[in-house]
Design an enzyme around this catalytic site. Structure first.
Site, PDB file in Angstrom:
ATOM      1  N   GLU A  31     -20.091  -8.931   7.940  1.00 34.92           N
ATOM      2  CA  GLU A  31     -19.734  -8.267   6.673  1.00 34.92           C
ATOM      3  C   GLU A  31     -18.724  -9.102   5.892  1.00 34.92           C
ATOM      4  OE1 GLU A  31     -18.638  -4.180   7.495  1.00 34.92           O
ATOM      5  OE2 GLU A  31     -20.751  -3.612   7.512  1.00 34.92           O
ATOM      6  N   GLU A  47     -27.052  -3.484  11.573  1.00 35.69           N
ATOM      7  CA  GLU A  47     -26.249  -2.266  11.773  1.00 35.69           C
ATOM      8  C   GLU A  47     -26.856  -1.151  10.938  1.00 35.69           C
ATOM      9  OE1 GLU A  47     -21.998  -2.389  11.198  1.00 35.69           O
ATOM     10  OE2 GLU A  47     -21.868  -4.425  11.980  1.00 35.69           O
TER      11      GLU A  47
END
Ligand code: BG6
Length: 476
Positions: free
Chosen positions: A182, A374
């Site tokens: 991320e 995810e």
């Protein structure tokens, strides 16, 4: 098109991260990392967002990462459970400070290397591909304290030393790599995302984007290295995904969503297209950012990734005037509440169609295979008297997202795999809670760290096993 079938080699699995699961934060020679300085409770947000100039351990505070779920000692048992579900892939990260306790040592810590080698061998034993993130938010505290983390270009060299050790030592065991988890979270949570603690009087945007530049160069060089070590290595970038919807069709709201989308995708644009996108000129000008680059940096950035991985929990919604709308408090990325969506117990909007939208947008933009690394639902679980955990809400969430993912593939999107976050309960990154549970496997640990750490299969465990067994045909 109801005859859709997932490809035979589709990578079904689950994901965790070292700093949220391993614990053992000073065992095996490991040094402390930035995440170990983030307490549970009221002081958390200030540290995470980089507003404590010198984060350090405080007496009387509780630090959930220090024990995690003790995956460090339980990994064999846990990987066996994942194999029982039929995982083809297991995503985790390497703790940088387990290999380089201070970050700037010449030689790596052998005990750290041994730990990961054994863990990857354990995956291989069950025919599971490890998918490994080099940096899942964490950086050795030594590099934060001595060099100011990624704002200092020297950290780039230390990172490459670390990456090189990983590619060398785990060659033949790991083929799928992600450089930075991320990567865009540095904009929203600079200390927990990248070890950046702001100092008095600094231009935060300048520090953040300068650090981001170093991270992007580091990512490109690591990608090049990975390919040099083994041409079979597949390297991905990793985005905190979720499209930005305009709150209304008012062009002002639509324009806001375009700007937010660019701000979010900036990192991935560089990692996939190999150059700074044209909109950064104005973006940097508006924020008073002037990047210091070294000769050759722009060329280095041309080492692009092989696939685009991302997390997806929810879409986001933005308006020109965010202040007069109810905000989605739960999300670290500021957004307004979308009135069309139901939300999780932590206020995260539930939007499976948003996953299809995000996948289509990312694939249209990049034309590279995607990997959902995810996706999941954080929820409170209750153990019934008979010992069972009936987490139908989690099954519903995952089912609807797998359906959306199927539909996106029918739309023509190429998808390599899907790893559910998190396959086993771990410490929440945003809140530090254990009670925000995502797993198929329950871990007996409470928010205050009490509990036996005993593992227990939830109803979703059996459901996901069936999904994988049927290669996604049976998601009922
Ligand atoms: C992503 C992170 O932001 O979302 C994970 O990569 C994190 O580390 C996950 O755990 C879920 O967020 P949270 O805050 O509910 O743990």
């Amino acid at each position: 098109m109801s005859d859709f079938k997932f490809p035979e080699n589709f990578l079904w699995g689950g994901a965790i991260a070292a700093n949220q699961a391993e614990g053992a934060f000073r065992e095996g020679g490991r040094g402390p990392g930035n995440i170990d300085m983030i307490p549970h409770g009221v002081g958390r947000l200030k540290v995470k967002t980089g507003n404590v100039p010198r984060p350090e351990l405080q007496k009387g505070e509780y630090y959930p990462s220090h024990e995690g779920i003790d995956f460090y000692h339980y990994y064999k048992e846990d990987i066996a459970l994942m194999s029982e579900m039929g995982f083809k892939v297991f995503r985790t990260s390497i703790s940088w400070s387990r290999l380089f306790p201070d970050g700037d040592e010449e030689k790596p810590n052998q005990a750290g290397i041994d730990f990961y080698r054994n863990m990857f061998l354990e995956c291989k034993k069950y025919g599971m591909e490890p998918l490994v993130t080099l940096c899942h938010f964490d950086i050795p505290m030594g590099l934060v304290e001595k060099y100011g983390s990624w704002r200092n270009r020297k950290v780039l060299d230390f990172f490459l030393r670390y990456a090189n050790v990983c590619f060398k030592e785990f060659s033949g065991l790991v083929k799928y790599w992600l450089t930075f988890n991320e990567i865009n979270i540095i904009l929203h949570s600079p200390f927990s995302g990248a070890g950046i603690a702001f100092q008095e009087g600094e231009n935060k945007a300048q520090v953040t984007y300068q650090s981001a530049h170093h991270i992007l160069v580091a990512s490109a060089l690591a990608t090049k290295l990975a390919h040099e070590w083994d041409p079979e290595n597949q390297v991905g970038c990793m985005l905190a995904g979720g499209s930005f919807y305009p709150y209304s069709c008012n062009p002002e709201d639509v324009w806001e969503s375009v700007k937010k989308e660019q701000e979010n995708l900036f990192f991935i644009d560089v990692q996939v297209r190999g150059a700074y996108p044209s909109y950064t000129r104005k973006l940097f000008y508006d924020k008073g950012v002037s990047l210091i680059m070294e000769e050759g940096d722009l060329e280095i950035l041309r080492n692009t990734v092989d696939f685009v991985s991302f997390s997806y929990y929810s879409s986001r919604c933005v308006a020109a005037d965010m202040n007069d709308k109810a905000s989605n408090e739960g999300n670290i990325i500021r957004s307004v509440k979308n009135p069309y969506l139901q939300a999780s117990q932590w206020g995260w909007g539930i939007d499976p169609l948003g996953l299809r939208i995000t996948m289509n947008q990312l694939y249209d933009r990049y034309q590279k295979p995607l990997f959902i690394v995810e996706n999941g639902l954080g929820a409170k679980d209750e153990i019934r008297q008979d010992g069972s955990i009936q987490d139908d809400y989690r099954i519903d969430y995952l089912r609807s997202h797998i359906q959306a993912m199927k539909e996106a593939m029918e739309d023509g999107v190429e998808l390599l795999g899907y790893t559910v976050w998190s396959c086993i309960d771990i410490v929440s990154a945003s809140t530090g809670e254990m009670s925000k549970r995502y797993g198929f496997i329950y871990v007996d640990r409470a928010d205050d760290g009490s509990g036996t750490l005993q593992r227990r299969k939830k109803k979703s465990f059996y459901w996901y096993k069936k999904v994988i067994e049927s290669n996604g045909n049976d998601i009922a």
